[in-house]
Design a protein around this motif. Structure first.
Motif, mmCIF file in Angstrom:
data_model
loop_
_atom_site.group_PDB
_atom_site.id
_atom_site.type_symbol
_atom_site.label_atom_id
_atom_site.label_comp_id
_atom_site.label_asym_id
_atom_site.label_seq_id
_atom_site.Cartn_x
_atom_site.Cartn_y
_atom_site.Cartn_z
ATOM 1 N N VAL A 136 0.868 -1.180 0.000
ATOM 2 C CA VAL A 136 0.000 0.000 0.000
ATOM 3 C C VAL A 136 0.902 1.227 0.000
ATOM 4 O O VAL A 136 1.878 1.295 0.744
ATOM 5 C CB VAL A 136 -0.920 0.007 1.248
ATOM 6 C CG1 VAL A 136 -1.841 1.194 1.231
ATOM 7 C CG2 VAL A 136 -1.708 -1.274 1.351
ATOM 8 N N SER A 137 0.556 2.211 -0.828
ATOM 9 C CA SER A 137 1.407 3.404 -0.927
ATOM 10 C C SER A 137 1.230 4.311 0.292
ATOM 11 O O SER A 137 0.170 4.342 0.926
ATOM 12 C CB SER A 137 1.075 4.192 -2.202
ATOM 13 O OG SER A 137 -0.168 4.839 -2.069
ATOM 14 N N LEU A 138 2.284 5.041 0.574
ATOM 15 C CA LEU A 138 2.265 5.974 1.689
ATOM 16 C C LEU A 138 1.213 7.064 1.493
ATOM 17 O O LEU A 138 0.558 7.481 2.451
ATOM 18 C CB LEU A 138 3.659 6.602 1.868
ATOM 19 C CG LEU A 138 3.816 7.563 3.046
ATOM 20 C CD1 LEU A 138 3.507 6.868 4.357
ATOM 21 C CD2 LEU A 138 5.221 8.132 3.074
ATOM 22 N N GLU A 139 1.025 7.491 0.250
ATOM 23 C CA GLU A 139 0.023 8.527 -0.047
ATOM 24 C C GLU A 139 -1.382 8.048 0.317
ATOM 25 O O GLU A 139 -2.177 8.787 0.871
ATOM 26 C CB GLU A 139 0.068 8.932 -1.530
ATOM 27 C CG GLU A 139 1.303 9.699 -1.936
ATOM 28 C CD GLU A 139 2.493 8.782 -2.227
ATOM 29 O OE1 GLU A 139 2.318 7.582 -2.513
ATOM 30 O OE2 GLU A 139 3.629 9.290 -2.129
ATOM 31 N N THR A 140 -1.672 6.779 -0.012
ATOM 32 C CA THR A 140 -2.996 6.219 0.290
ATOM 33 C C THR A 140 -3.179 6.085 1.807
ATOM 34 O O THR A 140 -4.253 6.391 2.333
ATOM 35 C CB THR A 140 -3.176 4.841 -0.394
ATOM 36 O OG1 THR A 140 -2.809 4.943 -1.764
ATOM 37 C CG2 THR A 140 -4.598 4.368 -0.299
ATOM 38 N N ILE A 141 -2.133 5.634 2.482
ATOM 39 C CA ILE A 141 -2.187 5.526 3.949
ATOM 40 C C ILE A 141 -2.413 6.903 4.561
ATOM 41 O O ILE A 141 -3.266 7.080 5.446
ATOM 42 C CB ILE A 141 -0.892 4.884 4.511
ATOM 43 C CG1 ILE A 141 -0.763 3.443 4.065
ATOM 44 C CG2 ILE A 141 -0.864 4.983 6.037
ATOM 45 C CD1 ILE A 141 0.578 2.807 4.395
#
Length: 161
Positions: free
Chosen positions: A3-8
Motif C-alpha cells: 500500500v502506498s504511503l500517499e494512500t495511507i
C-alpha cells in the motif's frame, strides 16, 4: 499487498487514525481507501477532529478546568470583614487571593488587626450557604475579643522600685 504511503496518509487524515490503523485497514481491504474507511467506521476506530483534540489535551484540559472551577468558586464567595452591621471590607475570594499573593503584608497585618478591633471575618457564598471555616473564624474572634476585654479590665499595676 503493498500500500502506498500517499494512500495511507489520505486514509489516516480522513478517518483521523494512526498510520498503523490506516495501513492495516487498507491491507484488509485490498488497498481500496473507501472500503478501508467503511471498515474503520464499522470497527468504531474513526475519530472526529474534536474528539482527537479533546484526547490530545486531556492533561491541559484537566488543569484549565480545575483553574476555571476554582476561579468560579472564588467569584461566588466573598471575604467580608465588619463590625455589627457595618462592613468595611467586602471582596470576592478570587480578588482577595490575588491581592494576598501580590501584597502578602496586607493580610498579615490586616487579619490580626481586624480581630484585635473586634471585627468579624466571614466568608460568604452567593447562595447564602454557611461555610465551616466561619465557625473557626468566630471562635478565634471570640477568643481574641475576650482576651482584649480581659486586659482592658485588669487594673494596671505600677512597679515599685
Amino acid at each position: 499487498m503493498s500500500v502506498s504511503l500517499e494512500t495511507i496518509d489520505l486514509l489516516r487524515k480522513r478517518a483521523n487514525v494512526s498510520y498503523e490503523e490506516a495501513k492495516l485497514a487498507l491491507e484488509k481491504n485490498n488497498g481500496d481507501p473507501v472500503e478501508a474507511l467503511i471498515f474503520l467506521e464499522k470497527e468504531n476506530k474513526t475519530k472526529s477532529e474534536k474528539e482527537e483534540k479533546k484526547t490530545s489535551g486531556t492533561i491541559l484540559n484537566s488543569i484549565t478546568g480545575t483553574i476555571k472551577g476554582l476561579i468560579e468558586k472564588g467569584n461566588n464567595s466573598r471575604l467580608v470583614i465588619g463590625k455589627q452591621d457595618n462592613n468595611i471590607f467586602n471582596l470576592s475570594m478570587t480578588l482577595t487571593v490575588i491581592g494576598s499573593i501580590a501584597a502578602p503584608v496586607i493580610p498579615l497585618v490586616g487579619i490580626p488587626l481586624a480581630f484585635l478591633t473586634n471585627h468579624k471575618i466571614r466568608i460568604e457564598k452567593k447562595n447564602g450557604e454557611d461555610i465551616k471555616v466561619n465557625e473557626v473564624l468566630d471562635k478565634v474572634s471570640s477568643t481574641v475579643s475576650s482576651m482584649v476585654n480581659q486586659t482592658d479590665q485588669e487594673p494596671h499595676k505600677e512597679s515599685k522600685e
